[in-house]
Structure formats: structure tokens, C-alpha cells
Scaffold this motif. Structure first.
Motif, PDB file in Angstrom:
ATOM      1  N   ALA A  35       0.802  -1.196  -0.021  1.00 25.16           N
ATOM      2  CA  ALA A  35      -0.062   0.100  -0.248  1.00 25.16           C
ATOM      3  C   ALA A  35       0.799   1.345  -0.098  1.00 25.16           C
ATOM      4  N   ARG A  36       1.878   1.192   0.893  1.00 27.49           N
ATOM      5  CA  ARG A  36       2.741   2.761   0.843  1.00 27.49           C
ATOM      6  C   ARG A  36       3.503   2.790  -0.453  1.00 27.49           C
ATOM      7  N   LEU A  37       3.966   1.704  -1.027  1.00 24.88           N
ATOM      8  CA  LEU A  37       4.480   1.673  -2.418  1.00 24.88           C
ATOM      9  C   LEU A  37       3.763   2.468  -3.400  1.00 24.88           C
ATOM     10  N   THR A  38       2.406   2.380  -3.211  1.00 29.16           N
ATOM     11  CA  THR A  38       1.511   3.214  -4.231  1.00 29.16           C
ATOM     12  C   THR A  38       1.220   4.791  -3.894  1.00 29.16           C
ATOM     13  N   ILE A  39       1.121   4.853  -2.320  1.00 24.82           N
ATOM     14  CA  ILE A  39       0.730   6.093  -1.919  1.00 24.82           C
ATOM     15  C   ILE A  39       1.426   7.390  -2.445  1.00 24.82           C
ATOM     16  N   LEU A  40       2.671   7.480  -2.318  1.00 19.35           N
ATOM     17  CA  LEU A  40       3.462   8.678  -2.720  1.00 19.35           C
ATOM     18  C   LEU A  40       3.327   8.711  -4.338  1.00 19.35           C
ATOM     19  N   PRO A  41       3.500   7.842  -5.319  1.00 21.45           N
ATOM     20  CA  PRO A  41       3.251   7.859  -6.626  1.00 21.45           C
ATOM     21  C   PRO A  41       1.806   8.719  -6.854  1.00 21.45           C
ATOM     22  N   PHE A  42       0.938   7.884  -6.260  1.00 17.97           N
ATOM     23  CA  PHE A  42      -0.616   8.549  -6.469  1.00 17.97           C
ATOM     24  C   PHE A  42      -0.611   9.860  -6.201  1.00 17.97           C
ATOM     25  N   ALA A  43      -0.056  10.185  -4.912  1.00 16.04           N
ATOM     26  CA  ALA A  43      -0.181  11.604  -4.597  1.00 16.04           C
ATOM     27  C   ALA A  43       0.705  12.343  -5.549  1.00 16.04           C
ATOM     28  N   MET A  44       1.797  11.893  -6.159  1.00 17.02           N
ATOM     29  CA  MET A  44       2.329  12.994  -7.228  1.00 17.02           C
ATOM     30  C   MET A  44       1.580  12.906  -8.392  1.00 17.02           C
ATOM     31  N   VAL A  45       0.732  12.115  -8.813  1.00 18.91           N
ATOM     32  CA  VAL A  45       0.018  12.097  -9.770  1.00 18.91           C
ATOM     33  C   VAL A  45      -1.121  13.237  -9.756  1.00 18.91           C
ATOM     34  N   ILE A  46      -1.846  13.161  -8.346  1.00 14.08           N
ATOM     35  CA  ILE A  46      -2.727  13.980  -8.037  1.00 14.08           C
ATOM     36  C   ILE A  46      -2.276  15.253  -8.022  1.00 14.08           C
ATOM     37  N   LEU A  47      -1.213  15.511  -7.240  1.00 10.28           N
ATOM     38  CA  LEU A  47      -0.560  16.965  -7.232  1.00 10.28           C
ATOM     39  C   LEU A  47      -0.273  17.390  -8.816  1.00 10.28           C
ATOM     40  N   SER A  48       0.084  16.551  -9.715  1.00  8.59           N
ATOM     41  CA  SER A  48       0.562  17.050 -11.127  1.00  8.59           C
ATOM     42  C   SER A  48      -0.814  17.365 -11.736  1.00  8.59           C
ATOM     43  N   LEU A  49      -1.887  16.328 -11.658  1.00  6.60           N
ATOM     44  CA  LEU A  49      -3.406  16.871 -12.270  1.00  6.60           C
ATOM     45  C   LEU A  49      -3.821  18.021 -11.825  1.00  6.60           C
ATOM     46  N   ILE A 109       8.754  17.803 -10.743  1.00  3.98           N
ATOM     47  CA  ILE A 109       7.381  18.230 -10.743  1.00  3.98           C
ATOM     48  C   ILE A 109       7.297  19.656  -9.749  1.00  3.98           C
ATOM     49  N   PHE A 110       8.036  19.695  -8.890  1.00  8.13           N
ATOM     50  CA  PHE A 110       8.090  20.681  -7.929  1.00  8.13           C
ATOM     51  C   PHE A 110       8.408  22.263  -8.838  1.00  8.13           C
ATOM     52  N   VAL A 111       9.748  22.025  -9.569  1.00  8.49           N
ATOM     53  CA  VAL A 111      10.347  23.115 -10.009  1.00  8.49           C
ATOM     54  C   VAL A 111       9.429  23.627 -11.230  1.00  8.49           C
ATOM     55  N   THR A 112       8.876  22.578 -11.963  1.00  4.88           N
ATOM     56  CA  THR A 112       8.094  22.991 -13.130  1.00  4.88           C
ATOM     57  C   THR A 112       6.849  23.642 -12.562  1.00  4.88           C
ATOM     58  N   LYS A 113       6.275  23.267 -11.435  1.00  2.00           N
ATOM     59  CA  LYS A 113       4.893  23.895 -11.181  1.00  2.00           C
ATOM     60  C   LYS A 113       5.572  25.238 -10.447  1.00  2.00           C
ATOM     61  N   PHE A 114       6.491  25.430  -9.801  1.00  2.00           N
ATOM     62  CA  PHE A 114       7.153  26.674  -9.354  1.00  2.00           C
ATOM     63  C   PHE A 114       7.145  27.781 -10.475  1.00  2.00           C
ATOM     64  N   ILE A 115       7.700  27.119 -11.786  1.00  2.00           N
ATOM     65  CA  ILE A 115       7.867  27.998 -12.981  1.00  2.00           C
ATOM     66  C   ILE A 115       6.886  28.429 -13.473  1.00  2.00           C
ATOM     67  N   VAL A 116       5.766  27.338 -13.659  1.00  2.00           N
ATOM     68  CA  VAL A 116       4.598  27.831 -14.261  1.00  2.00           C
ATOM     69  C   VAL A 116       4.008  28.751 -13.532  1.00  2.00           C
ATOM     70  N   ALA A 117       3.907  28.598 -12.107  1.00  2.00           N
ATOM     71  CA  ALA A 117       3.137  29.536 -11.248  1.00  2.00           C
ATOM     72  C   ALA A 117       3.773  30.998 -11.289  1.00  2.00           C
ATOM     73  N   PHE A 118       5.022  31.012 -11.336  1.00  4.06           N
ATOM     74  CA  PHE A 118       5.713  32.460 -11.444  1.00  4.06           C
ATOM     75  C   PHE A 118       5.634  33.126 -12.702  1.00  4.06           C
ATOM     76  N   MET A 119       5.591  32.378 -13.807  1.00  8.13           N
ATOM     77  CA  MET A 119       5.303  32.774 -15.278  1.00  8.13           C
ATOM     78  C   MET A 119       3.933  33.302 -15.246  1.00  8.13           C
ATOM     79  N   ILE A 120       3.031  32.645 -14.800  1.00 12.54           N
ATOM     80  CA  ILE A 120       1.680  33.240 -14.824  1.00 12.54           C
ATOM     81  C   ILE A 120       1.660  34.523 -14.198  1.00 12.54           C
ATOM     82  N   ALA A 121       1.948  34.499 -12.718  1.00  8.30           N
ATOM     83  CA  ALA A 121       1.741  35.573 -11.831  1.00  8.30           C
ATOM     84  C   ALA A 121       2.413  36.819 -12.409  1.00  8.30           C
TER      85      ALA A 121
END
Length: 168
Positions: A35-49, A109-121
């Protein structure tokens, strides 16, 4: 530069260091439940979406995300993510060899999200081009798809074993 750092909410730094810690922890061989093997990857998919939805919210962006995730799953099916994985017959836990790949993917994922948010803002001109949401969403899909695929293939390798006894 100091003005830019002052504009970043405190929770972003907390998230950065949390992801850094989680990625570092995965660089070490560890025993985890299925179960734990899938929690973090699933969370990263949700964060990405969630990142695609909050930044762009268009069907074109979601389509690019799906293509990126699908490409990642296809490419990762050829890699040997399950090498060195063993399963404890009694507890059912999986011993996963350490890898720096999860840290790289989480930071990507974090850096991409940060760059996207910065560029939009900051109303950057590039953020207003039609290609921007497609490229960013594709990147989110590739990174989170790779993260998820790695977990999927490690889990598959563990389940396909006929039972490896590991001393407790």
C-alpha cells in the motif's frame, strides 16, 4: 532576488523541504508495504493533475498531460525498475533498493509547478502563448507518469515473486 524570495509563501519552502526529505529517504534501501509503495506515486499524480487544472484547466492541457503520462508508462515498461526487489513472505512487505530517481522526479514536478506559477503570476509573455500550457502539462504528465510507472513495475516485480524469505 531577495524581493522574489519574499513573495514566495512559506508553505512552498515547507513543501520543497518535505519533498527533498521524501526523495532522500527513497535513495536508501527500505522495506515498505504494498500500500505504501503506491501512496506517494498516487499523490504525485494527483498533485500533477491539480497543477494542470489550477494553472490551465483546458482540455488541451489535460490531453497533453495524458499523452505525457502515457509516453512515460510506455518508456518505463522497457526499463528494469523491479531489479533487486524482494518480498518478505510473512509480512508481505517489499524491500526496494534505493534510487535517486524519485527525488529527481519530485523536484522536477516541484520546479515545473514553481516556474509555471511564477510565469503566470508575473504575466510573462511566454505564459500567454498557446504552446505554454501544452508543454508544461506534457512535462507534468511525463514526470508523474514516470514516478507512477516506477512504482507500478516495482509492485509487479514483487507480486510476481514466488516468495523470497528475508530474515527479520
Amino acid at each position: 532576488m531577495s524581493q522574489l524570495l519574499q513573495m514566495i509563501p512559506t508553505w512552498v519552502f515547507f513543501l520543497f523541504f518535505t519533498l527533498l526529505y521524501l526523495g532522500y529517504a527513497q535513495s536508501k534501501t527500505r522495506e515498505v508495504s504494498m500500500a505504501r509503495l503506491t501512496i506517494l506515486p498516487f499523490a504525485m499524480v494527483i498533485l500533477s493533475l491539480y497543477s494542470v487544472w489550477t494553472a490551465f484547466g483546458s482540455s488541451l492541457a489535460f490531453g497533453a498531460w495524458i499523452i505525457g503520462a502515457g509516453a512515460a508508462l510506455a518508456v518505463n515498461s522497457k526499463l528494469q525498475h523491479g531489479r533487486g526487489v524482494t518480498r518478505h513472505t510473512i509480512s508481505g512487505h517489499v524491500v526496494v533498493p534505493g534510487s535517486w530517481l524519485p527525488l529527481g522526479l519530485m523536484m522536477s514536478i516541484f520546479v515545473t509547478k514553481f516556474i509555471v506559477a511564477f510565469m503566470i503570476a508575473s504575466h510573462a509573455m511566454l505564459a500567454n502563448t498557446p504552446a505554454f500550457p501544452v508543454i508544461a502539462s506534457f512535462c507534468f504528465g511525463v514526470f508523474s507518469g514516470t514516478f507512477f510507472a516506477r512504482s507500478l513495475y516495482i509492485g509487479h516485480a514483487a507480486r510476481s515473486q514466488t516468495g523470497t524469505l528475508i530474515a527479520s
